[in-house]
Design an enzyme around this catalytic site. Structure first.
Site, PDB file in Angstrom:
ATOM      1  N   GLU A 100      -1.365   1.235   6.895  1.00 61.58           N
ATOM      2  CA  GLU A 100      -1.907   0.844   5.587  1.00 61.58           C
ATOM      3  C   GLU A 100      -1.115  -0.369   5.109  1.00 61.58           C
ATOM      4  OE1 GLU A 100      -0.426   3.395   2.482  1.00 61.58           O
ATOM      5  OE2 GLU A 100      -2.219   3.121   1.244  1.00 61.58           O
TER       6      GLU A 100
ATOM      7  N   ASN B 231      -7.503  -1.072  -1.917  1.00 60.53           N
ATOM      8  CA  ASN B 231      -6.622  -0.768  -0.788  1.00 60.53           C
ATOM      9  C   ASN B 231      -7.572  -0.522   0.387  1.00 60.53           C
ATOM     10  OD1 ASN B 231      -4.777   0.181   1.039  1.00 60.53           O
ATOM     11  ND2 ASN B 231      -3.667   1.464  -0.434  1.00 60.53           N
TER      12      ASN B 231
ATOM     13  N   LYS C 295     -10.022   2.657   0.092  1.00 55.02           N
ATOM     14  CA  LYS C 295      -9.325   3.923  -0.141  1.00 55.02           C
ATOM     15  C   LYS C 295      -9.917   4.701  -1.324  1.00 55.02           C
ATOM     16  CE  LYS C 295      -4.528   5.613  -0.479  1.00 55.02           C
ATOM     17  NZ  LYS C 295      -3.111   5.131  -0.522  1.00 55.02           N
TER      18      LYS C 295
ATOM     19  N   GLU D 150      -0.576   2.729  -7.380  1.00 50.00           N
ATOM     20  CA  GLU D 150      -1.854   2.437  -6.726  1.00 50.00           C
ATOM     21  C   GLU D 150      -3.029   2.546  -7.694  1.00 50.00           C
ATOM     22  OE1 GLU D 150      -0.676   4.483  -2.529  1.00 50.00           O
ATOM     23  OE2 GLU D 150      -2.605   3.468  -2.617  1.00 50.00           O
TER      24      GLU D 150
ATOM     25  N   CYS E 293      -3.836   6.733   4.095  1.00 53.31           N
ATOM     26  CA  CYS E 293      -2.686   7.391   3.504  1.00 53.31           C
ATOM     27  C   CYS E 293      -2.966   8.670   2.734  1.00 53.31           C
ATOM     28  CB  CYS E 293      -1.927   6.395   2.644  1.00 53.31           C
ATOM     29  SG  CYS E 293      -0.215   6.862   2.497  1.00 53.31           S
TER      30      CYS E 293
ATOM     31  N   ASN F  66       1.755   4.601   4.126  1.00 52.53           N
ATOM     32  CA  ASN F  66       3.077   4.203   3.618  1.00 52.53           C
ATOM     33  C   ASN F  66       3.527   5.382   2.768  1.00 52.53           C
ATOM     34  OD1 ASN F  66       3.492   0.710   3.312  1.00 52.53           O
ATOM     35  ND2 ASN F  66       1.673   1.582   4.217  1.00 52.53           N
TER      36      ASN F  66
HETATM   37  N1  ING Z   1       1.436   7.285  -0.210  1.00 50.85           N
HETATM   38  C1  ING Z   1       1.764   8.659  -0.347  1.00 50.85           C
HETATM   39  C2  ING Z   1       0.931   9.579   0.520  1.00 50.85           C
HETATM   40  O1  ING Z   1      -0.031  10.221   0.108  1.00 50.85           O
HETATM   41  C3  ING Z   1       2.383  10.498  -1.783  1.00 50.85           C
HETATM   42  C4  ING Z   1       1.791   9.118  -1.765  1.00 50.85           C
HETATM   43  C5  ING Z   1       3.639  10.753  -1.244  1.00 50.85           C
HETATM   44  C6  ING Z   1       1.638  11.540  -2.299  1.00 50.85           C
HETATM   45  C7  ING Z   1       4.159  12.057  -1.234  1.00 50.85           C
HETATM   46  C8  ING Z   1       2.141  12.854  -2.312  1.00 50.85           C
HETATM   47  C9  ING Z   1       3.386  13.106  -1.793  1.00 50.85           C
HETATM   48  O2  ING Z   1       1.344   9.698   1.659  1.00 50.85           O
HETATM   49  C10 ING Z   1       0.234   6.650  -0.254  1.00 50.85           C
HETATM   50  N2  ING Z   1       0.271   5.312  -0.095  1.00 50.85           N
HETATM   51  O3  ING Z   1      -0.807   7.226  -0.462  1.00 50.85           O
END
Ligand code: ING
Length: 314
Positions: free
Chosen positions: A47, A110, A127, A146, A171, A196
């Site tokens: 991503e 995204n 996304k 985001e 993601c 990411n």
């Molecule tokens: N990053 C993370 C993901 O879903 C996140 C955001 C991290 C959500 C940890 C919940 C827990 O992997 C992106 N870019 O969506």
């Protein structure tokens, strides 16, 4: 009859804010060339693979971040990626920030694209599940804006390509079962997704130690429950002081991880993916037409948040 794609999951280590697109594209080209030497037909990048994960910073004027978006794809710095892919006969999935002018307005997404072995764009995905928050939250060690920097996409499509049916996600999409099921209901045999993912999740630090477990759990479940391959590719390592998980992997329709990266840098994980392995799941345990009961699933599309049952009478 076996239908085989040799796939390279092309993990990237950190991309710093100071790194130019040309420097990053050189790293992507190195992945393409190595994948070609290893006999691959498809390379999957992460991503937002052209820049640092800029939603970790707040800018009062959103236009301050416009330099991180692509106005055209291919653009001047990415054309060489398409030309090289065509020359090598390799297709690729690429995640990037898209700035589009549509209906007289600027839109920011995204986005990911799928490019065929002829160097032409097969499909584009925007996304759907944007995590994080829409306003600056100074209490956080780093932002995850985001919902501020992007508009959500509205659909999951699949495309006939590479001898099969391929879908795309990005993601946070991988954490929602609906992502895989909507593509599974269109016959997806391989779902490509870049991510990411910070190790630390400020709203729920108690989950941090499980970040890699959750990463693989959701993708393995999505693969098995829809009889599809899943290719999950990280932007990994310590990027601008934010530690991000690696865990790049290729998952078979059985749910088994068949190839994985073991570092948090630029690294390929490669697998011989036989799309016909999907059939034994799609035709038996997950024969949707034979076993699913949409009559019982109404709440999934009717309701956004959970609604609890009435409290018990005192
Ligand atoms: N990053 C993370 C993901 O879903 C996140 C955001 C991290 C959500 C940890 C919940 C827990 O992997 C992106 N870019 O969506």
């Amino acid at each position: 009859m076996s239908r085989i794609i040799n796939v390279a999951a092309a993990q990237l280590g950190p991309i710093e804010r100071s790194h130019s697109r040309c420097e990053v594209v050189e790293r992507l080209l190195a992945h393409l060339r190595e994948a070609h030497a290893m006999g691959c037909q498809l390379v999957v990048f992460p991503e937002l693979a052209l820049t640092t994960f800029f939603p970790r910073w707040y800018a009062e004027d959103i236009a301050e971040m416009d330099a991180f978006y692509e106005r055209q794809m291919p653009g001047p710095e990415t054309q060489i990626l398409f030309d090289t892919a065509k020359k090598l006969g390799i297709g690729f999935y690429l995640g990037y920030a898209e700035l589009a002018h549509e209906a007289g307005r600027v839109h920011r997404y995204n986005t990911a694209i799928l490019v065929g072995q002829n160097g032409e764009i097969v499909g584009k995905y925007r996304k759907v599940h944007l995590p994080g928050h829409a306003a600056h939250e100074p209490w956080r060690a780093f932002q995850h804006l985001e919902k501020y920097y992007f508009e959500p996409g509205e659909r999951f499509d699949v495309w006939r390509a590479f001898g099969g049916v391929l879908g795309m996600a990005l993601c946070n999409d991988r954490r929602w079962p609906e992502t895989y099921r909507v593509m599974g209901l269109q016959g997806a045999e391989m779902i490509l997704l870049g991510y990411n993912t910070p190790v630390h999740n400020p709203p729920a630090p108690e989950h941090d130690d499980l970040s890699m477990f959750h990463n693989h759990l959701v993708m393995q479940a999505g693969a098995y429950q829809n009889g599809t391959w899943v290719v999950g590719v990280a932007k990994a390592g310590n990027e601008a002081g934010c530690e991000m998980i690696g865990g790049t992997c290729i998952i078979a329709p059985s749910g088994e991880i068949v190839a994985a990266c073991s570092t948090k840098g630029d690294e390929l994980a490669i697998a011989r993916c036989d799309l016909s392995l999907c059939d034994s799941y799609k035709n038996t345990t997950f024969n949707f037409e034979r076993h699913r009961r949409p009559e019982a699933y109404g709440l999934i599309t009717e309701r956004r948040g959970a609604v609890l049952p009435a409290p018990l009478a005192a």
